[in-house]
Design a protein around this motif. Structure first.
Motif, mmCIF file in Angstrom:
data_model
loop_
_atom_site.group_PDB
_atom_site.id
_atom_site.type_symbol
_atom_site.label_atom_id
_atom_site.label_comp_id
_atom_site.label_asym_id
_atom_site.label_seq_id
_atom_site.Cartn_x
_atom_site.Cartn_y
_atom_site.Cartn_z
ATOM 1 N N HIS A 19 -0.712 -1.890 -10.451
ATOM 2 C CA HIS A 19 -0.880 -1.174 -9.183
ATOM 3 C C HIS A 19 0.403 -1.308 -8.357
ATOM 4 O O HIS A 19 0.658 -2.335 -7.734
ATOM 5 C CB HIS A 19 -2.074 -1.759 -8.440
ATOM 6 N N ARG A 24 4.909 -6.767 -5.758
ATOM 7 C CA ARG A 24 5.031 -7.372 -7.083
ATOM 8 C C ARG A 24 4.629 -8.853 -7.063
ATOM 9 O O ARG A 24 3.941 -9.335 -7.977
ATOM 10 C CB ARG A 24 6.467 -7.239 -7.566
ATOM 11 N N VAL A 44 0.730 -2.469 -4.543
ATOM 12 C CA VAL A 44 0.610 -3.883 -4.190
ATOM 13 C C VAL A 44 1.950 -4.546 -4.471
ATOM 14 O O VAL A 44 2.541 -4.331 -5.536
ATOM 15 C CB VAL A 44 -0.497 -4.553 -5.015
ATOM 16 N N ARG A 64 0.885 -9.175 -7.071
ATOM 17 C CA ARG A 64 0.309 -8.780 -8.349
ATOM 18 C C ARG A 64 0.394 -9.904 -9.368
ATOM 19 O O ARG A 64 -0.591 -10.270 -10.010
ATOM 20 C CB ARG A 64 1.045 -7.546 -8.880
ATOM 21 N N SER A 94 -6.339 -5.694 -5.412
ATOM 22 C CA SER A 94 -5.936 -4.451 -6.073
ATOM 23 C C SER A 94 -6.310 -3.213 -5.278
ATOM 24 O O SER A 94 -5.638 -2.183 -5.383
ATOM 25 C CB SER A 94 -6.575 -4.392 -7.466
ATOM 26 N N LEU A 145 -4.770 -4.614 -11.364
ATOM 27 C CA LEU A 145 -3.880 -5.167 -10.348
ATOM 28 C C LEU A 145 -2.433 -5.231 -10.838
ATOM 29 O O LEU A 145 -1.495 -4.859 -10.110
ATOM 30 C CB LEU A 145 -4.361 -6.569 -9.949
ATOM 31 N N ALA A 146 -2.235 -5.689 -12.064
ATOM 32 C CA ALA A 146 -0.864 -5.841 -12.560
ATOM 33 C C ALA A 146 -0.125 -4.508 -12.655
ATOM 34 O O ALA A 146 1.118 -4.488 -12.670
ATOM 35 C CB ALA A 146 -0.882 -6.527 -13.924
ATOM 36 N N ALA A 203 -2.501 2.853 -12.748
ATOM 37 C CA ALA A 203 -3.116 1.528 -12.656
ATOM 38 C C ALA A 203 -4.474 1.512 -13.349
ATOM 39 O O ALA A 203 -4.809 0.556 -14.065
ATOM 40 C CB ALA A 203 -3.254 1.116 -11.196
#
Length: 840
Positions: free
Chosen positions: A312, A317, A315, A320, A371, A309-310, A381
């Motif tokens: 990706h 910011r 998505v 995330r 995510s 997720l961080a 990602a």
């Protein structure tokens, strides 16, 4: 326009798919482990067999009108115990009602079915929540896989599998998050409130943790929404209102449960010790087991997506970092003492100290769905998420919890999931991607389930499912039944600590989180045995206490091999009977009776009202000939080895040995039957045991297995003739007729009776007699009688029931106001708007 039913069909199908996948995976894991009902190995370990199955058996009896007592009062356990707190702790989930459709002798299968249904429901609830948070059109099938991942988390299949009421918390977390989402958007205030009530009634303990987790989710959702600060505050206020009213509606159950814990005998006191971080990392991986570390396993699919997720970029910011930060913060809170106490209602539990782990699992699954719901993760990602997972796996390498299956299962799952996510980006490979994800999740979860099944049997106490032993024991109890003229005790040779609930009768044995302190202290004074630090009380197998508590029939069965008895026992099932006084007897004023002392022989005499024991002086010598050393003023100190205990009894006495801290075996004479003692204070207390009949000079051989103590006044010599005379006297002056209900007892006394009417039941909080709080006669229910009436009427109401009912009524009024007040305001505005303006 698409109709609501059609638009919801993909979500409904996804929820159903998650439930089926979850149930099949659990069954597959149990089948691999050859665990009940798929093999010969029992699944009834620890409190599942010792508490929860017997309590569900009582629920079965209640549903079929066969229970002694009712929802308020349980006549079967502890010679009369409060049942509403037990009901609210173990049985108040609506899923518990499933046991009623099974035959009673398949109660173990019924509880297993309850477990499967709860786990599947948790998967469906999480799937529905995920698609409510973000629709993810075209990816509903992946929401189903993630929902199953949540329901198959390590906490579920390792910890909650043998604590089925905890699974209500697994269901509650997504439902409470859904209620929070409705509060945020101002929708469905009634349904949201009822979901809160359902969660807190089903299991208040895990519902508390789920509520904390859902509150965190609501805060993140409010921070991420496009709205003003005022709108966010109003959404939060609606959420608080929903929770408070929902908990208020549950008060008729919650307050009696809370007060039940206040009146309970104190359990273990433990200090929290955080797990080592390598062990924490290891528990994220498949096929690991430990009692004192968080069961964080989720499956590689959910973990990879959450870690990705961080990285990706599709998505936003803020999303995330908000979700990733929340997961990290909750993970850290598991390991910090103050937040540990917050999660566990400010009391470190006796047992696993990571009972809130399911909340963290749910947050990871929400992060995983965030995510993928917007777009499939790109290679960057997936590489970032894979790197994080690799670091976690590397950090777990030094943990002793890693098994030979852990890394192969992890690596295989990681390859399958990565391939599936890459294939899913191309629509024509969607079916293959789904199969890979489902296979990885099901395979890892089934393996973890099977491994946990086997480890539990190796590490925890286990109890046999219902079989021939329980059938014979139940038949013997039913054949000897005479309630309420006398009680029938199912016996000291127990299958579980709650045999009266499991096989019937009205015994003294009782094990609950709500075992009353007054009952435990009374049993302690009378020489009873216990386990679980005083919360699991054993039957009092003694003719004097049988007379005191009106036990006219006692079943004796062979020892249960599942209780760890290595010595074979081929005795038949028998029933011993004796004449006993009625359930209500008459004694002199309590002022003339001295309080309980240290000697259980003298304490039994005080409750009986007659002297029936000779308590001789004793001498204890070790096998080498030296005298045993004293431990304080009242006990001998013993160590592993052989000792001889010497004393003298009148001829014709029944000889009893009281050695609560003895772990070993006692035998009187070469032909005497050895008596086993399993004392290890304070957690385990051995009960008083009969050694034989005779008299004169005694030489009792003690085989000591563990260090402990033996009291100086360890021997009691019972005179049966004196006991018979005392019983005849109590019967002559006692009640002529006794009737019992699910909430009390009524007794008819002989004319002109004066003194103290004593009910053979512990004076637990909640008893009242003739409209006044009941008195106490050495721990039993008592009421003075002055000769002007022949009837005594005592009723039992669990403490907190009235206050809970009033709180529930107030919460219901608040809920109605929540619904009706906005409507009334709207109508008032419409009337004002429709009113013609005043003429100048």
């Amino acid at each position: 326009m698409r109709t609501p039913s059609i638009s919801r069909s993909p979500r409904a199908r996804g929820a159903a798919l998650a439930a089926v996948l979850t149930a099949l995976t659990v069954c597959a894991g149990d089948a691999v482990a050859r665990s009940y009902p798929f093999g010969p190995h029992t699944r009834s370990v620890n409190d599942l067999g010792n508490q929860f199955v017997p309590f569900h058996a009582r629920l079965w009896d209640l549903l079929h009108g066969r229970a002694d007592g009712g929802l308020l009062l349980n006549w079967q356990s502890g010679f009369g115990s409060s049942f509403l707190p037990d009901f609210g702790t173990y049985l108040s989930s609506p899923f518990a009602l499933i046991v009623g459709v099974f035959p009673r002798d398949r109660i173990d299968l019924a509880v297993y079915a309850v477990t499967l249904v709860k786990t599947g429901t948790a998967a469906a609830a999480m799937t529905w929540l995920l698609t409510a948070l973000r629709r993810g059109r075209g990816r509903e099938w992946l929401a189903a896989v993630l929902g199953a991942s949540y329901a198959l988390c390590g906490w579920s299949v390792v910890e909650a599998a043998y604590n089925p009421m905890w699974l209500d918390g697994l269901i509650a977390f997504p439902l409470l998050c859904l209620a929070g989402e409705w509060a945020r958007t101002g929708r469905r205030p009634v349904l949201g409130t009822l979901l809160v009530t359902l969660a807190w009634v089903s299991n208040f303990y895990t519902a508390y943790m789920a509520t904390l987790g859902a509150a965190l989710v609501l805060v993140v959702r409010l921070l991420l929404e496009d709205g003003t600060s005022r709108e966010r505050v109003r959404g939060l206020a609606r959420g608080v209102r929903t929770v408070l009213i929902g908990i208020g509606l549950a008060s008729p159950v919650l307050i009696p449960v809370f007060l039940g814990t206040r009146h309970a005998y104190p359990g273990w006191n433990r200090a929290f010790a955080p797990a080592a971080w390598p062990d924490v990392a290891a528990r994220l991986l498949p096929a690991t087991y430990s009692f004192f570390s968080p069961a964080l396993f989720l499956g590689t699919g959910a973990l990879l997506l959450a870690c990705a997720l961080a990285f990706h970029r599709a998505v936003p910011r803020a999303e995330r970092f908000a979700w990733a930060g929340l997961v990290a913060a909750v993970a850290l809170s598991l390991q910090w003492g103050p937040t540990h106490l917050l999660w566990h209602a400010f009391a470190t539990p006796n047992g696993s100290p990571y009972r809130q782990t399911f909340v963290l699992s749910g947050l990871v699954v929400i992060a995983a769905w965030t995510s993928v719901a917007t777009a499939w993760p790109e290679r960057r990602a997936l590489l970032g998420g894979g790197a994080v997972l690799a670091l976690i796996a590397a950090g777990a390498a030094s943990s002793a919890l890693i098994t030979g299956w852990t890394y192969p299962l992890f690596a295989g799952g990681l390859v399958a999931v990565t391939g599936a996510l890459l294939l899913a980006r191309h629509g024509r490979f969607a079916v293959l991607a789904a199969l890979l994800l489902v296979g990885a999740q099901a395979g890892q979860a089934a393996a973890t389930t099977a491994y946990a099944d086997r480890q539990r049997l190796n590490r925890l106490d286990d109890y046999a499912p219902w079989g021939e032993r329980q059938t014979l024991q139940a038949a013997a109890v039913a054949g000897a039944e005479g309630w309420p003229r006398y009680r029938t005790d199912p016996g000291l040779e127990q299958s579980t600590a709650n045999d009266p609930l499991l096989v019937g009768g009205q015994g003294g044995a009782y094990y609950s989180s709500h075992t009353p302190a007054v009952l435990t202290r009374t049993f302690l004074a009378l020489g009873a045995g216990w386990t679980s630090n005083g919360r699991a009380l054993h039957s009092l197998d003694n003719p004097v206490t049988d007379a005191v508590f009106s036990v006219g029939a006692r079943v004796r069965v062979p020892r249960d091999p599942h209780q760890g008895w290595n010595r074979p026992d081929d005795r038949p099932v028998t029933v011993s009977r004796q004449d006993v006084p009625p359930l209500v007897t008459v004694r002199p004023s309590a002022d003339s009776v001295a309080p309980m002392g240290r000697s259980p022989f003298r304490n039994q005499e005080k409750l009986l009202g007659a002297s029936v024991y000779t308590v001789p002086a004793t001498a204890l010598r070790a096998a080498h000939g030296g005298d045993a050393t004293d431990e304080g003023a009242y006990d001998y100190r013993v160590r592993p080895g052989t000792y001889t205990l010497s004393a003298s009894c009148p001829v014709g006495s029944e000889v009893y040995l009281w050695a609560p801290d003895l772990f070993g075996r006692a035998r009187w004479g070469a032909a005497g039957e050895p008596a086993d003692f399993r004392g290890e204070l304070p957690g385990r207390r051995a009960g008083m045991r009969m050694l034989g009949t005779g008299g004169g000079r005694l030489a009792v051989s003690l085989s000591v297995a563990r260090a402990g103590t033996v009291p100086h006044e360890a021997v009691g010599c019972l005179d049966r003739r004196r006991l018979a005379a005392a019983v005849a006297g109590l019967t002559h002056t006692g009640a002529t007729r006794v009737s019992v209900t699910g909430s009390g007892v009524r007794a008819e006394l002989p004319p002109h009776t004066k003194g103290l009417a004593v009910l053979a039941a512990p004076r637990i909080a909640g008893w009242s007699c003739d409209g006044r709080p009941a008195g106490s006669y050495l721990g039993l229910v008592a009421v003075p009688v002055s000769g002007d009436r022949t009837q005594v009427d005592c009723t039992f109401r669990p403490p907190g029931l009235r206050a809970g009912t009033l709180a529930g009524a107030g919460a219901l009024a608040a809920l109605l106001a929540t619904v009706l007040a906005p409507r009334a305001l709207t109508r008032a505005r419409e009337r004002r708007a429709a009113r013609p303006p005043a003429q100048p």
